[in-house]
Write a protein that holds these residues in place. Structure first.
Motif, PDB file in Angstrom:
ATOM      1  N   ILE A 123      -6.201  12.799  -0.491  1.00  0.00           N
ATOM      2  CA  ILE A 123      -5.730  11.450  -0.193  1.00  0.00           C
ATOM      3  C   ILE A 123      -5.596  10.686  -1.495  1.00  0.00           C
ATOM      4  N   TRP A 137      -4.535   6.763  -2.549  1.00  0.00           N
ATOM      5  CA  TRP A 137      -4.304   5.461  -1.929  1.00  0.00           C
ATOM      6  C   TRP A 137      -4.164   4.405  -3.014  1.00  0.00           C
ATOM      7  N   SER A 168      -6.178   1.878  -7.260  1.00  0.00           N
ATOM      8  CA  SER A 168      -5.889   3.148  -6.592  1.00  0.00           C
ATOM      9  C   SER A 168      -7.107   4.055  -6.616  1.00  0.00           C
ATOM     10  N   TYR A 207      -5.343  -0.514   9.288  1.00  0.00           N
ATOM     11  CA  TYR A 207      -5.720  -1.320   8.126  1.00  0.00           C
ATOM     12  C   TYR A 207      -6.462  -2.569   8.591  1.00  0.00           C
ATOM     13  N   GLN A 242       3.814  10.767   2.157  1.00  0.00           N
ATOM     14  CA  GLN A 242       3.553   9.340   2.355  1.00  0.00           C
ATOM     15  C   GLN A 242       3.342   9.064   3.837  1.00  0.00           C
ATOM     16  N   ALA A 291      -9.036   1.197   5.262  1.00  0.00           N
ATOM     17  CA  ALA A 291      -8.085   2.018   6.010  1.00  0.00           C
ATOM     18  C   ALA A 291      -8.857   3.077   6.783  1.00  0.00           C
ATOM     19  N   THR A 333       0.823  -1.199   0.000  1.00  0.00           N
ATOM     20  CA  THR A 333       0.000   0.000   0.000  1.00  0.00           C
ATOM     21  C   THR A 333       0.861   1.254   0.000  1.00  0.00           C
ATOM     22  N   GLN A 334       0.316   2.277  -0.594  1.00  0.00           N
ATOM     23  CA  GLN A 334       0.929   3.599  -0.522  1.00  0.00           C
ATOM     24  C   GLN A 334      -0.209   4.572  -0.265  1.00  0.00           C
ATOM     25  N   LEU A 335      -0.187   5.179   0.897  1.00  0.00           N
ATOM     26  CA  LEU A 335      -1.204   6.145   1.289  1.00  0.00           C
ATOM     27  C   LEU A 335      -0.529   7.504   1.405  1.00  0.00           C
TER      28      LEU A 335
END
Length: 131
Positions: free
Chosen positions: A121, A123, A109, A68, A40, A81, A32-34
């Motif tokens: 945001i 995600w 995404s 999560y 980040q 999330a 994941t990349q939030l």
């Protein structure tokens, strides 16, 4: 004489049930990349089992925890999330729209903004089973 045999048989049955439940539990690698307002937040790889929730502290102005949750839903995996701000007894939780993914490693995404003055945001998520 019959009572000890019943106790032993019951214990062996329970042990067998626990062994079966351990073998059927699946684990997943969540990549994941939030990103909140271009920064980040949180880890990029998380191992989660079915029904498991994991929480991580972050150092952002708007939020100080990310949680999560992963759950199986037939052939798909649901990933949620939550962005959490805690200070003393005060708590504010913002839940992002969840992903329902086939756990094959493909990436999904979204861009999200809950409120006009809220953070931007972005995600990205992918899920694959672990061995």
């Amino acid at each position: 004489m019959l009572k000890p045999a019943i106790i032993i048989l019951s214990l062996l049955s329970l042990l067998f049930i626990f062994m079966l439940s351990g073998f059927t539990s699946k684990g997943y690698m969540l990549k994941t990349q939030l990103t909140l307002n271009g920064v980040q937040a949180g880890p990029t790889e998380i191992h989660l089992d079915n029904g498991e929730t994991s929480e991580f502290s972050v150092t952002l102005k708007e939020f100080n925890y990310i949680r999560y949750t992963l759950s199986e839903n037939q052939q798909q995996v649901d990933v949620t999330a939550q962005l959490i701000f805690r200070q003393g007894d005060f708590r504010n939780t913002s839940t992002l729209p969840s992903f329902s993914l086939i756990p094959d490693g493909q990436q999904a995404s979204m861009e999200y903004k809950a409120e006009e003055n809220g953070p931007n945001i972005y995600w990205t998520v992918s899920v694959a089973p672990t061995e």
